[in-house]
Design a protein around this motif. Structure first.
Motif, PDB file in Angstrom:
ATOM      1  N   HIS A  39       0.857  -1.185   0.000  1.00 19.33           N
ATOM      2  CA  HIS A  39       0.000   0.000   0.000  1.00 19.33           C
ATOM      3  C   HIS A  39       0.893   1.235   0.000  1.00 19.33           C
ATOM      4  O   HIS A  39       2.030   1.195   0.468  1.00 19.33           O
ATOM      5  CB  HIS A  39      -0.882   0.029   1.256  1.00 19.33           C
ATOM      6  CG  HIS A  39      -1.916  -1.047   1.289  1.00 19.33           C
ATOM      7  ND1 HIS A  39      -3.220  -0.829   0.930  1.00 19.33           N
ATOM      8  CD2 HIS A  39      -1.842  -2.357   1.666  1.00 19.33           C
ATOM      9  CE1 HIS A  39      -3.915  -1.946   1.078  1.00 19.33           C
ATOM     10  NE2 HIS A  39      -3.102  -2.886   1.522  1.00 19.33           N
ATOM     11  N   PRO A  69      -4.084   1.272  -3.211  1.00 15.37           N
ATOM     12  CA  PRO A  69      -4.008  -0.114  -2.733  1.00 15.37           C
ATOM     13  C   PRO A  69      -3.004  -0.939  -3.525  1.00 15.37           C
ATOM     14  O   PRO A  69      -2.500  -0.516  -4.564  1.00 15.37           O
ATOM     15  CB  PRO A  69      -5.435  -0.628  -2.956  1.00 15.37           C
ATOM     16  CG  PRO A  69      -5.939   0.174  -4.111  1.00 15.37           C
ATOM     17  CD  PRO A  69      -5.307   1.544  -3.978  1.00 15.37           C
ATOM     18  N   CYS A  70      -2.725  -2.129  -3.044  1.00 14.96           N
ATOM     19  CA  CYS A  70      -1.900  -3.081  -3.787  1.00 14.96           C
ATOM     20  C   CYS A  70      -2.609  -3.432  -5.106  1.00 14.96           C
ATOM     21  O   CYS A  70      -3.833  -3.405  -5.195  1.00 14.96           O
ATOM     22  CB  CYS A  70      -1.712  -4.373  -2.998  1.00 14.96           C
ATOM     23  SG  CYS A  70      -1.082  -4.187  -1.322  1.00 14.96           S
ATOM     24  N   THR A  72      -3.186  -2.148  -7.997  1.00 10.72           N
ATOM     25  CA  THR A  72      -3.928  -1.229  -8.856  1.00 10.72           C
ATOM     26  C   THR A  72      -2.967  -0.531  -9.815  1.00 10.72           C
ATOM     27  O   THR A  72      -2.104   0.233  -9.367  1.00 10.72           O
ATOM     28  CB  THR A  72      -4.681  -0.178  -8.022  1.00 10.72           C
ATOM     29  OG1 THR A  72      -5.636  -0.839  -7.184  1.00 10.72           O
ATOM     30  CG2 THR A  72      -5.411   0.815  -8.918  1.00 10.72           C
ATOM     31  N   ALA A  92       1.885  -4.776   2.899  1.00  9.41           N
ATOM     32  CA  ALA A  92       0.519  -5.269   3.085  1.00  9.41           C
ATOM     33  C   ALA A  92       0.326  -5.884   4.465  1.00  9.41           C
ATOM     34  O   ALA A  92      -0.753  -5.756   5.072  1.00  9.41           O
ATOM     35  CB  ALA A  92       0.180  -6.277   1.989  1.00  9.41           C
ATOM     36  N   ASP A  96      -2.660  -5.106   7.069  1.00  8.65           N
ATOM     37  CA  ASP A  96      -3.558  -6.181   7.542  1.00  8.65           C
ATOM     38  C   ASP A  96      -3.629  -6.199   9.071  1.00  8.65           C
ATOM     39  O   ASP A  96      -4.709  -6.360   9.657  1.00  8.65           O
ATOM     40  CB  ASP A  96      -3.076  -7.532   7.031  1.00  8.65           C
ATOM     41  CG  ASP A  96      -3.237  -7.686   5.520  1.00  8.65           C
ATOM     42  OD1 ASP A  96      -4.004  -6.901   4.935  1.00  8.65           O
ATOM     43  OD2 ASP A  96      -2.588  -8.577   4.944  1.00  8.65           O
ATOM     44  N   ASN A 106     -10.706   0.526   7.066  1.00 12.81           N
ATOM     45  CA  ASN A 106     -10.614  -0.138   5.759  1.00 12.81           C
ATOM     46  C   ASN A 106     -11.051   0.765   4.614  1.00 12.81           C
ATOM     47  O   ASN A 106     -10.717   0.495   3.456  1.00 12.81           O
ATOM     48  CB  ASN A 106     -11.415  -1.455   5.751  1.00 12.81           C
ATOM     49  CG  ASN A 106     -12.908  -1.238   6.003  1.00 12.81           C
ATOM     50  OD1 ASN A 106     -13.417  -0.115   6.000  1.00 12.81           O
ATOM     51  ND2 ASN A 106     -13.608  -2.336   6.249  1.00 12.81           N
ATOM     52  N   ARG A 107     -11.771   1.843   4.900  1.00 13.15           N
ATOM     53  CA  ARG A 107     -12.172   2.747   3.821  1.00 13.15           C
ATOM     54  C   ARG A 107     -10.964   3.441   3.202  1.00 13.15           C
ATOM     55  O   ARG A 107     -11.049   3.950   2.077  1.00 13.15           O
ATOM     56  CB  ARG A 107     -13.169   3.787   4.336  1.00 13.15           C
ATOM     57  CG  ARG A 107     -12.578   4.842   5.257  1.00 13.15           C
ATOM     58  CD  ARG A 107     -13.585   5.925   5.608  1.00 13.15           C
ATOM     59  NE  ARG A 107     -14.613   5.435   6.497  1.00 13.15           N
ATOM     60  CZ  ARG A 107     -15.602   6.197   6.966  1.00 13.15           C
ATOM     61  NH1 ARG A 107     -15.689   7.461   6.606  1.00 13.15           N
ATOM     62  NH2 ARG A 107     -16.488   5.693   7.799  1.00 13.15           N
ATOM     63  N   PRO A 110      -8.235   0.182   0.523  1.00  7.80           N
ATOM     64  CA  PRO A 110      -9.105  -0.708  -0.257  1.00  7.80           C
ATOM     65  C   PRO A 110      -8.408  -2.026  -0.588  1.00  7.80           C
ATOM     66  O   PRO A 110      -7.182  -2.121  -0.577  1.00  7.80           O
ATOM     67  CB  PRO A 110      -9.363   0.102  -1.539  1.00  7.80           C
ATOM     68  CG  PRO A 110      -8.960   1.500  -1.230  1.00  7.80           C
ATOM     69  CD  PRO A 110      -7.896   1.414  -0.191  1.00  7.80           C
ATOM     70  N   PRO A 111      -9.196  -3.055  -0.915  1.00  2.00           N
ATOM     71  CA  PRO A 111      -8.612  -4.341  -1.304  1.00  2.00           C
ATOM     72  C   PRO A 111      -7.775  -4.227  -2.571  1.00  2.00           C
ATOM     73  O   PRO A 111      -7.912  -3.271  -3.345  1.00  2.00           O
ATOM     74  CB  PRO A 111      -9.851  -5.232  -1.534  1.00  2.00           C
ATOM     75  CG  PRO A 111     -10.960  -4.562  -0.797  1.00  2.00           C
ATOM     76  CD  PRO A 111     -10.667  -3.097  -0.850  1.00  2.00           C
ATOM     77  N   SER A 112      -6.939  -5.208  -2.785  1.00  2.00           N
ATOM     78  CA  SER A 112      -6.052  -5.227  -3.940  1.00  2.00           C
ATOM     79  C   SER A 112      -6.831  -5.062  -5.241  1.00  2.00           C
ATOM     80  O   SER A 112      -7.862  -5.710  -5.452  1.00  2.00           O
ATOM     81  CB  SER A 112      -5.275  -6.551  -3.975  1.00  2.00           C
ATOM     82  OG  SER A 112      -4.417  -6.610  -5.077  1.00  2.00           O
ATOM     83  N   HIS A 114      -8.531  -2.498  -6.293  1.00  5.63           N
ATOM     84  CA  HIS A 114      -9.642  -1.544  -6.260  1.00  5.63           C
ATOM     85  C   HIS A 114      -9.161  -0.130  -6.570  1.00  5.63           C
ATOM     86  O   HIS A 114      -7.959   0.154  -6.597  1.00  5.63           O
ATOM     87  CB  HIS A 114     -10.317  -1.575  -4.889  1.00  5.63           C
ATOM     88  CG  HIS A 114     -11.243  -2.736  -4.710  1.00  5.63           C
ATOM     89  ND1 HIS A 114     -12.513  -2.619  -4.204  1.00  5.63           N
ATOM     90  CD2 HIS A 114     -11.088  -4.053  -4.986  1.00  5.63           C
ATOM     91  CE1 HIS A 114     -13.088  -3.800  -4.156  1.00  5.63           C
ATOM     92  NE2 HIS A 114     -12.247  -4.684  -4.616  1.00  5.63           N
TER      93      HIS A 114
END
Length: 280
Positions: A39, A69-70, A72, A92, A96, A106-107, A110-112, A114
């Protein structure tokens, strides 16, 4: 456009919880987009930039803060005069562990794969962020010092966005956050609309849809909320407070305040400053 994949082990020292760097962005368009296994968050200290994503490009300006994020694909390009950015890389695993304890963060991570989170910091918030970065820059590269930087930032951002309606577009979210800055409040509805980069008519329609208010009503409500904080927590005179909010007409200031709080500014101060010791 082809892609390059970057790995944190090639950037961070062994065992480091983060990496911080400062850079002047190249004005040439990136030849490739890159992804990464970490990230990152970066912000513009000054100047303008273009953020390239797979299907779009975004213009970034001074004070813009991006959580990438990761995984992207993206690239950056400086625009015009020298564009200075600060970049913080976070593995990461560190993110986590933080999200396991603070899932509400988490906002901002974002997930990988996104879309990135794009926010704006006003001049005072940007100054706080820059000061925190200076402290982080000289600190040991430990999880403790990383979280001492991230947690206050996330708490501040969460406070800025806690009352956002669902589905609000990113450009309006950015303007609403900017409306907490006294510099934006001074500009009134015109300053608020200018912060969106959209037409007044478009902003008005969007404000009615998401807030059921006009831009003028919204900015005046924010002005009075800020006035209430100043009345309760400072010795500033009423004319000084009105002037700080861009309101030169004291009668208008009194009408706005009374309409929102059903009390005069002077009476509000008397009720809320009881027992408060003012500095000599």
């Amino acid at each position: 456009m082809t892609q390059l994949h970057l790995r944190h082990k090639n950037i961070l020292d062994h065992g480091a919880a983060f990496h911080l760097s400062r850079a002047v962005l190249d004005r040439a368009r990136p030849k490739v987009l890159h992804t990464q296994d970490y990230h990152e968050l970066f912000w513009l200290v000054n100047g303008k930039a273009r953020l390239y994503l797979e299907d779009q490009k975004q213009t970034l300006v001074e004070g813009d803060l991006v959580f990438m994020p990761c995984g992207t694909p993206h690239g950056l390009q400086g625009v015009g005069e020298a564009c200075h950015i600060v970049n913080v890389i976070v593995p990461a695993g560190e993110v986590d562990a933080l999200l396991a304890r603070y899932p509400q963060a988490n906002r901002y991570f974002p997930p990988s794969g996104h879309a990135p989170v794009h926010l704006h910091r006003g001049i005072r918030a940007l100054s706080r962020l820059s000061s925190a970065a200076i402290t982080l820059e000289s600190a040991p590269r430990t999880t403790l010092h990383l979280e001492a930087f991230l947690l206050p930032l996330i708490a501040e951002l969460s406070g800025d966005t806690r009352d956002m309606p669902e589905g609000i577009p990113a450009w309006l979210r950015t303007a609403v956050i900017a409306a907490e800055d006294p510099a934006t409040l001074q500009g009134g509805a015109a300053g608020f609309v200018a912060a969106t980069g959209k037409s007044h008519a478009h902003v008005s329609r969007s404000m009615q849809k998401h807030f059921a208010m006009t831009p003028s009503d919204y900015i005046n409500a924010r002005r009075m909320a800020h006035a209430a904080r100043l009345l309760a927590g400072t010795p500033d005179t009423l004319p000084e407070i009105a002037e700080a909010l861009g309101l030169s007409n004291m009668s208008h200031f009194h009408r706005l305040f009374r309409a929102q709080f059903d009390i005069t500014p002077r009476r509000y101060r008397e009720k809320n400053q009881k027992g408060v010791i003012q500095p000599v």
